[in-house]
Design an enzyme around this catalytic site. Sequence first.
Site, PDB file in Angstrom:
ATOM      1  N   LYS A   1       3.422 -15.202   2.418  1.00  0.00           N
ATOM      2  CA  LYS A   1       3.358 -15.944   1.150  1.00  0.00           C
ATOM      3  C   LYS A   1       4.805 -16.253   0.750  1.00  0.00           C
ATOM      4  O   LYS A   1       5.281 -15.895  -0.327  1.00  0.00           O
ATOM      5  CB  LYS A   1       2.624 -15.076   0.104  1.00  0.00           C
ATOM      6  CG  LYS A   1       2.276 -15.789  -1.195  1.00  0.00           C
ATOM      7  CD  LYS A   1       1.204 -16.825  -1.066  1.00  0.00           C
ATOM      8  CE  LYS A   1       0.958 -17.498  -2.415  1.00  0.00           C
ATOM      9  NZ  LYS A   1       0.190 -18.749  -2.312  1.00  0.00           N
TER      10      LYS A   1
ATOM     11  N   ASP B   1      -5.494  -6.749   5.765  1.00  0.00           N
ATOM     12  CA  ASP B   1      -6.685  -6.049   5.289  1.00  0.00           C
ATOM     13  C   ASP B   1      -7.727  -7.075   4.829  1.00  0.00           C
ATOM     14  O   ASP B   1      -8.902  -7.038   5.225  1.00  0.00           O
ATOM     15  CB  ASP B   1      -6.258  -5.142   4.114  1.00  0.00           C
ATOM     16  CG  ASP B   1      -7.319  -4.131   3.733  1.00  0.00           C
ATOM     17  OD1 ASP B   1      -8.369  -4.102   4.383  1.00  0.00           O
ATOM     18  OD2 ASP B   1      -7.095  -3.380   2.764  1.00  0.00           O
TER      19      ASP B   1
ATOM     20  N   ASP C   1      -3.030 -18.023   1.568  1.00  0.00           N
ATOM     21  CA  ASP C   1      -4.173 -18.687   0.925  1.00  0.00           C
ATOM     22  C   ASP C   1      -4.721 -19.787   1.838  1.00  0.00           C
ATOM     23  O   ASP C   1      -5.935 -19.936   2.006  1.00  0.00           O
ATOM     24  CB  ASP C   1      -3.802 -19.238  -0.468  1.00  0.00           C
ATOM     25  CG  ASP C   1      -2.393 -19.807  -0.537  1.00  0.00           C
ATOM     26  OD1 ASP C   1      -1.633 -19.703   0.447  1.00  0.00           O
ATOM     27  OD2 ASP C   1      -2.043 -20.379  -1.590  1.00  0.00           O
TER      28      ASP C   1
ATOM     29  N   TYR D   1       0.818  -1.213   0.000  1.00  0.00           N
ATOM     30  CA  TYR D   1       0.000   0.000   0.000  1.00  0.00           C
ATOM     31  C   TYR D   1       0.857   1.270   0.000  1.00  0.00           C
ATOM     32  O   TYR D   1       0.357   2.365  -0.243  1.00  0.00           O
ATOM     33  CB  TYR D   1      -0.947   0.019   1.206  1.00  0.00           C
ATOM     34  CG  TYR D   1      -2.061  -1.017   1.142  1.00  0.00           C
ATOM     35  CD1 TYR D   1      -2.204  -1.864   0.046  1.00  0.00           C
ATOM     36  CD2 TYR D   1      -2.977  -1.147   2.172  1.00  0.00           C
ATOM     37  CE1 TYR D   1      -3.206  -2.809  -0.009  1.00  0.00           C
ATOM     38  CE2 TYR D   1      -4.000  -2.092   2.123  1.00  0.00           C
ATOM     39  CZ  TYR D   1      -4.105  -2.928   1.028  1.00  0.00           C
ATOM     40  OH  TYR D   1      -5.104  -3.855   0.979  1.00  0.00           O
TER      41      TYR D   1
ATOM     42  N   ASP E   1     -11.420  -8.690   6.990  1.00  0.00           N
ATOM     43  CA  ASP E   1     -12.795  -8.622   6.465  1.00  0.00           C
ATOM     44  C   ASP E   1     -13.409 -10.016   6.418  1.00  0.00           C
ATOM     45  O   ASP E   1     -14.585 -10.215   6.722  1.00  0.00           O
ATOM     46  CB  ASP E   1     -12.814  -8.011   5.057  1.00  0.00           C
ATOM     47  CG  ASP E   1     -13.075  -6.499   5.087  1.00  0.00           C
ATOM     48  OD1 ASP E   1     -12.573  -5.842   6.023  1.00  0.00           O
ATOM     49  OD2 ASP E   1     -13.762  -5.984   4.188  1.00  0.00           O
TER      50      ASP E   1
END
Length: 367
Positions: free
Chosen positions: A195, A252, A228, A144, A256
Amino acid sequence: MTANRLQVAVLPGSGIGREVTAEAERVLAWFVRHRGLEVDVAHPAYGPEAYKATGRMLPDASLATLKGAHAILFGAAGGPEYDVIPAAEQRAGGLRFLRKELDLFANLRPVKALEATLDASTLKPEVVRGVDMVIVRELTSGIYFGEPRGIETLADGRRRGVNTQVYTSDEIIRVARVAFELARSRSGRLCSVDKANVLESSVLWREEVVKLHSAEYRDVELSHQYVDNAAMQLVRNPRQFDVILTDNIFGDILSDCAAMITGSLGMLPSASLSAPDALGRRHALFEPVHGSAPDIAGQGIANPLGAILSLAMALRHGLGRDDDAALLEAAVGTALGRCRTGDIAAVGQARASTAAMGQAVLDALEG
Ligand code: NAD
């Protein structure tokens, strides 16, 4: 402003940010009236309204007020109100700028399944019952913020969008330390999510977390998951997690996803913290995890509990009022217990109102 009083700055922001923050402020006023909380509350100019009035989203005077605050209560950013603000001004005064300017690198996002809302979750009650975890998201670096970024036109006319995922070892170590300390104060389990099978920045992330673990936190049980897999595990068996440590973009997205354990994105609070200075003071911003929800803004139906629980986090992490934080969290539980499950799930779907939910918390505080 009095030097020894606690300073609270309120930035409702846009969309439902205004509606849910109004309820959090009503609850804050209750603590002032009934619990001897001595605070000065400021409303510095910010966001689309400040831009209209001054041409700046975050005027200097507002930034100075925010820098002096013990706690900033933030509502939500974004939505159609931002359309008139040039992109450069949004970068210069938006929420991402604020997080960076105040160095709010550690974002704590608790996810707790409350008994009263088990049926509101899209997952089965037996899967979500007892879930109590905190996602620690790195907030001021990663993709970001990484450079280079932008959209360019190539020589052959095709367009190319670029973002850069980047972490330095110090950025990883400081947020990992927050997560290890938190795990130590809870069940002693930390799962670091990355990852590392594909991304070099994640390889570094894992190496630094492992090094810090062996050097200082051997008593904490450390595990690793690829993001994942972690997304799948969150809905398969969320109870396996206590503290999750992860980077900016993965945090982020995963938070959610985890929100649905509670039945509503509108229920999740967060705290964003900087490192303490030499005097132990730090910047601290508290906001619900959700955004400005343009689809329901202005209808008075947004769930204010994320904002109200963010106030509880402000009482604990910003204002040094652990007892009041616990009182407020208990009141939210009581309020939910008194509501029909259908009402909780319906908040945000025009069958329950923001003000009624805020009032239910106030009634629970009254006993
Ligand atoms: P959103 O979180 O605003 O909304 C996602 C969905 O959840 C919508 O259907 C919305 O109605 C619902 N929802 C959100 N909060 C709710 C609440 N309190 N009660 C009931 N329902 C609720 O995300 P989005 O729609 O992807 O983004 C809208 C705007 O918000 C965008 O401009 C985005 O950039 C911004 N945003 C800001 C923040 C922030 O301020 N920290 C976070 C996320 C998104």
